[in-house]
Design a protein around this motif. Structure first.
Motif, PDB file in Angstrom:
ATOM      1  N   CYS A 188       0.816  -1.208   0.000  1.00  0.00           N
ATOM      2  CA  CYS A 188       0.000   0.000   0.000  1.00  0.00           C
ATOM      3  C   CYS A 188       0.854   1.264   0.000  1.00  0.00           C
ATOM      4  O   CYS A 188       2.003   1.259   0.438  1.00  0.00           O
ATOM      5  CB  CYS A 188      -0.949   0.004   1.196  1.00  0.00           C
ATOM      6  N   CYS A 213      -3.594  -1.908  -2.118  1.00  0.00           N
ATOM      7  CA  CYS A 213      -4.505  -0.771  -2.031  1.00  0.00           C
ATOM      8  C   CYS A 213      -3.743   0.537  -1.840  1.00  0.00           C
ATOM      9  O   CYS A 213      -2.597   0.546  -1.383  1.00  0.00           O
ATOM     10  CB  CYS A 213      -5.481  -0.974  -0.874  1.00  0.00           C
ATOM     11  N   TYR A 214      -4.399   1.641  -2.213  1.00  0.00           N
ATOM     12  CA  TYR A 214      -3.886   2.996  -1.990  1.00  0.00           C
ATOM     13  C   TYR A 214      -2.540   3.255  -2.679  1.00  0.00           C
ATOM     14  O   TYR A 214      -1.807   4.158  -2.283  1.00  0.00           O
ATOM     15  CB  TYR A 214      -3.757   3.294  -0.485  1.00  0.00           C
ATOM     16  N   THR A 244      -7.838  -2.744  -4.566  1.00  0.00           N
ATOM     17  CA  THR A 244      -8.872  -1.727  -4.437  1.00  0.00           C
ATOM     18  C   THR A 244      -8.280  -0.391  -4.014  1.00  0.00           C
ATOM     19  O   THR A 244      -7.210  -0.329  -3.416  1.00  0.00           O
ATOM     20  CB  THR A 244      -9.945  -2.166  -3.412  1.00  0.00           C
ATOM     21  N   ASN A 245      -8.978   0.688  -4.390  1.00  0.00           N
ATOM     22  CA  ASN A 245      -8.618   2.040  -3.984  1.00  0.00           C
ATOM     23  C   ASN A 245      -7.210   2.433  -4.437  1.00  0.00           C
ATOM     24  O   ASN A 245      -6.510   3.180  -3.744  1.00  0.00           O
ATOM     25  CB  ASN A 245      -8.770   2.219  -2.468  1.00  0.00           C
ATOM     26  N   ASP A 273     -13.212  -0.554  -7.463  1.00  0.00           N
ATOM     27  CA  ASP A 273     -13.013   0.784  -6.902  1.00  0.00           C
ATOM     28  C   ASP A 273     -11.577   1.272  -7.036  1.00  0.00           C
ATOM     29  O   ASP A 273     -11.027   1.930  -6.145  1.00  0.00           O
ATOM     30  CB  ASP A 273     -13.431   0.836  -5.423  1.00  0.00           C
ATOM     31  N   PHE A 315     -17.222  -3.734   2.024  1.00  0.00           N
ATOM     32  CA  PHE A 315     -16.201  -3.912   3.044  1.00  0.00           C
ATOM     33  C   PHE A 315     -16.696  -3.387   4.383  1.00  0.00           C
ATOM     34  O   PHE A 315     -17.424  -2.397   4.458  1.00  0.00           O
ATOM     35  CB  PHE A 315     -14.924  -3.167   2.657  1.00  0.00           C
ATOM     36  N   ASP A 317     -14.604  -2.177   6.589  1.00  0.00           N
ATOM     37  CA  ASP A 317     -13.671  -1.143   7.030  1.00  0.00           C
ATOM     38  C   ASP A 317     -12.768  -0.794   5.856  1.00  0.00           C
ATOM     39  O   ASP A 317     -12.801  -1.448   4.807  1.00  0.00           O
ATOM     40  CB  ASP A 317     -12.824  -1.649   8.197  1.00  0.00           C
ATOM     41  N   THR A 318     -11.956   0.243   6.019  1.00  0.00           N
ATOM     42  CA  THR A 318     -10.994   0.633   4.995  1.00  0.00           C
ATOM     43  C   THR A 318      -9.560   0.525   5.510  1.00  0.00           C
ATOM     44  O   THR A 318      -8.653   1.152   4.973  1.00  0.00           O
ATOM     45  CB  THR A 318     -11.266   2.076   4.508  1.00  0.00           C
ATOM     46  N   ASN A 319      -9.372  -0.252   6.541  1.00  0.00           N
ATOM     47  CA  ASN A 319      -8.034  -0.504   7.091  1.00  0.00           C
ATOM     48  C   ASN A 319      -7.532  -1.885   6.685  1.00  0.00           C
ATOM     49  O   ASN A 319      -6.409  -2.038   6.213  1.00  0.00           O
ATOM     50  CB  ASN A 319      -8.052  -0.407   8.611  1.00  0.00           C
ATOM     51  N   PHE A 321      -9.966  -4.066   5.015  1.00  0.00           N
ATOM     52  CA  PHE A 321     -10.884  -4.427   3.934  1.00  0.00           C
ATOM     53  C   PHE A 321     -11.484  -5.821   4.150  1.00  0.00           C
ATOM     54  O   PHE A 321     -11.551  -6.640   3.245  1.00  0.00           O
ATOM     55  CB  PHE A 321     -10.193  -4.315   2.571  1.00  0.00           C
ATOM     56  N   ASN A 376      -4.164   1.304   6.850  1.00  0.00           N
ATOM     57  CA  ASN A 376      -4.381   2.718   7.170  1.00  0.00           C
ATOM     58  C   ASN A 376      -3.733   3.206   8.464  1.00  0.00           C
ATOM     59  O   ASN A 376      -2.834   4.029   8.409  1.00  0.00           O
ATOM     60  CB  ASN A 376      -5.883   3.018   7.203  1.00  0.00           C
TER      61      ASN A 376
END
Length: 472
Positions: A188, A213-214, A244-245, A273, A315, A317-319, A321, A376
């Motif tokens: 990430c 991600c990210y 994702t993301n 996403d 999801f 959460d976004t930490n 996923f 995250n």
């Protein structure tokens, strides 16, 4: 949040631990002050066990088929991943600035496990297939090798500097002409001109149960967080990942295949996403790229293939996923038994998998599912840890006549401050006693050391750091 891997994954860790019991174990920093000096002293089948701390190094396995691991191997506690950091931000040569290099034919018994890998800027690399010179592999670069890269947090690396090269890619990992296994990593906040997360170039390999991600950048060559290119004699299996993301300025931000040949399978992945300013599609192929996509959740209208869906992953959460229990990805992967989720009851999946036995699409499905490092909150922790670089400084560096070594203690601690050569031999001890809270400063006289490359090692009760020191 720390996590401890359980059940079947613990069995795998216990297998590693049992293997370690039959090998020579080299401890860093107690046996050798730096990871590289321990690698240099090792032989095949050795294990290098690294204590928590920040190690400012750019490491090369040098053909050693060894296990390099944090103390994560003992219990599976992800706190060891967060707190054992290989920081590649201080390379001896800016053209060799990947955190980790495998380029000497290492095989699947070479293992990199249980670290935060950060601060890498890639290595200037002459493409073996005549495409030119590139800057590749911010975090990890692999060539003609087949190591196992597992249970790491690969974060805040980059391959974006195109000065004097044809391109730059593989912000997290770049692999070529090998057959590595990339398993159970969180990849990430890396950057690349293409392949911001992973580059697969003329290579086989398995990419499985990773959270990708990210990552960002993606302005050239089709972009993508996972970028696959060129022929390979061995299969590429992209299985049970959550992609994702991620963001791209050009091309797709998801998965890109260019002129590939050989067997390439994308199965049970979430590719959703990911955002591009030019290409909404999550999977993009260019030229003759035979690729099977099956049982994947693909955003922006989906993708043709058996079992593919295009529904919100939902999801929790976004930490990490994790999937919500109601997610369309739960029990939606390939129903063949070899893809089944882990279980402790026979009918209910073992968390972080959800639902029943059928494979969950995404990073937490299938036989290889386990806890993953968070994407995250740990970013804040990494930034705090990196501040320790300011607490431990050498100036000037390189040293022409004298240098000032400074560090700050937040509490009274036992301190060892020493200088070692590149093989780990102690050359000079500057301090070895209990010190009070506050700033401590030492003067290093150039005359005490011959010209060359050294490491300045600071060890306290709770942490350790090692910085490169150049004497001219």
């Amino acid at each position: 949040m720390n996590r401890i891997i359980t059940t079947v994954k613990i069995i795998a860790l216990l297998f590693i631990t049992t293997t370690l019991c039959n090998a020579n174990i080299i401890n860093v920093p107690s046996n050798y002050p730096t990871i590289q000096s321990a690698i240099n002293a090792s032989v095949n089948n050795d294990t290098i066990a690294v204590a928590p701390g920040t190690y400012f190094e750019n490491i090369n396995f040098r053909g050693k088929n060894i296990v390099l691991t944090s103390l994560f191997y003992l219990t599976g506690d992800t706190n060891y991943i967060y707190n054992t950091i290989i920081n590649g931000s201080q390379p001896l040569n800016p053209d060799s600035a990947s955190c980790i290099i495998f380029n000497s034919g290492e095989d699947s018994t070479a293992v990199l496990q249980g670290f935060t890998i950060t601060g890498g800027h890639g290595t200037k690399w002459d493409d073996e297939h005549g495409a030119g010179v590139y800057r590749e592999g911010g975090g990890v670069i692999i060539q003609y090798s087949s190591p196992v890269i597992q249970h790491n947090l690969i974060v805040n690396n980059e391959a974006i500097d195109i000065a004097g090269v044809s391109g730059a890619g593989g912000g997290g990992i770049r692999t070529g002409d090998g057959n590595p296994k990339i398993l159970n990593n969180t990849i990430c906040y890396n950057q690349g001109k293409y392949g911001e997360g992973i580059v697969l170039n003329f290579t086989g390999g398995t990419v499985k149960n990773n959270l990708i991600c990210y990552n960002s950048g993606g302005s050239t060559f089709g972009a993508a967080s996972v970028w696959s290119n060129g022929s390979a004699t061995q299969s590429r299996i992209i299985e049970n990942n959550t992609i994702t993301n991620n963001n791209a300025l050009n091309g797709t931000a998801g998965f890109y295949a260019s002129q590939t040949s050989g067997y390439q399978l994308l199965i049970n992945n979430i590719i959703y996403d990911n955002y591009s300013t030019t290409t909404p599609s999550q999977i993009q192929k260019y030229g003759a790229s035979p690729t099977t996509v099956a049982y994947c959740n693909v955003g922006n209208g989906g993708y043709p293939g058996n079992g593919n869906i295009s529904l919100s992953s939902s999801f929790s959460d976004t930490n990490y996923f994790y999937l919500n229990a109601s997610s369309a990805c739960v029990d939606a992967g390939d129903s063949t038994a070899i893809y089944n989720d882990l279980t402790v009851t026979g009918t209910t999946a073992l968390f972080p998998s959800m639902g029943g036995l059928r494979n969950d699409i995404g990073a937490y499905g299938g036989q290889g599912a386990s806890w993953l490092p968070s994407a995250n909150p740990i970013i804040l922790s990494i930034n705090n840890i990196d501040l320790n670089e300011n607490y431990f400084s050498i100036s000037p560096n390189p040293v022409l006549s004298a240098a000032t070594i400074s560090f700050i203690l937040k509490q009274n601690e036992n301190v060892q401050l020493s200088i070692s050569d590149i093989n780990g031999k102690n050359m000079l001890t500057l301090e070895n006693k209990n010190l009070n809270i506050g700033t401590h400063t030492y003067t290093l006289d150039r005359k005490t050391l011959k010209a060359g490359i050294y490491f300045c090692n600071l060890k306290t009760d709770k942490n350790s750091w090692s910085k490169k020191l150049i004497v001219e």
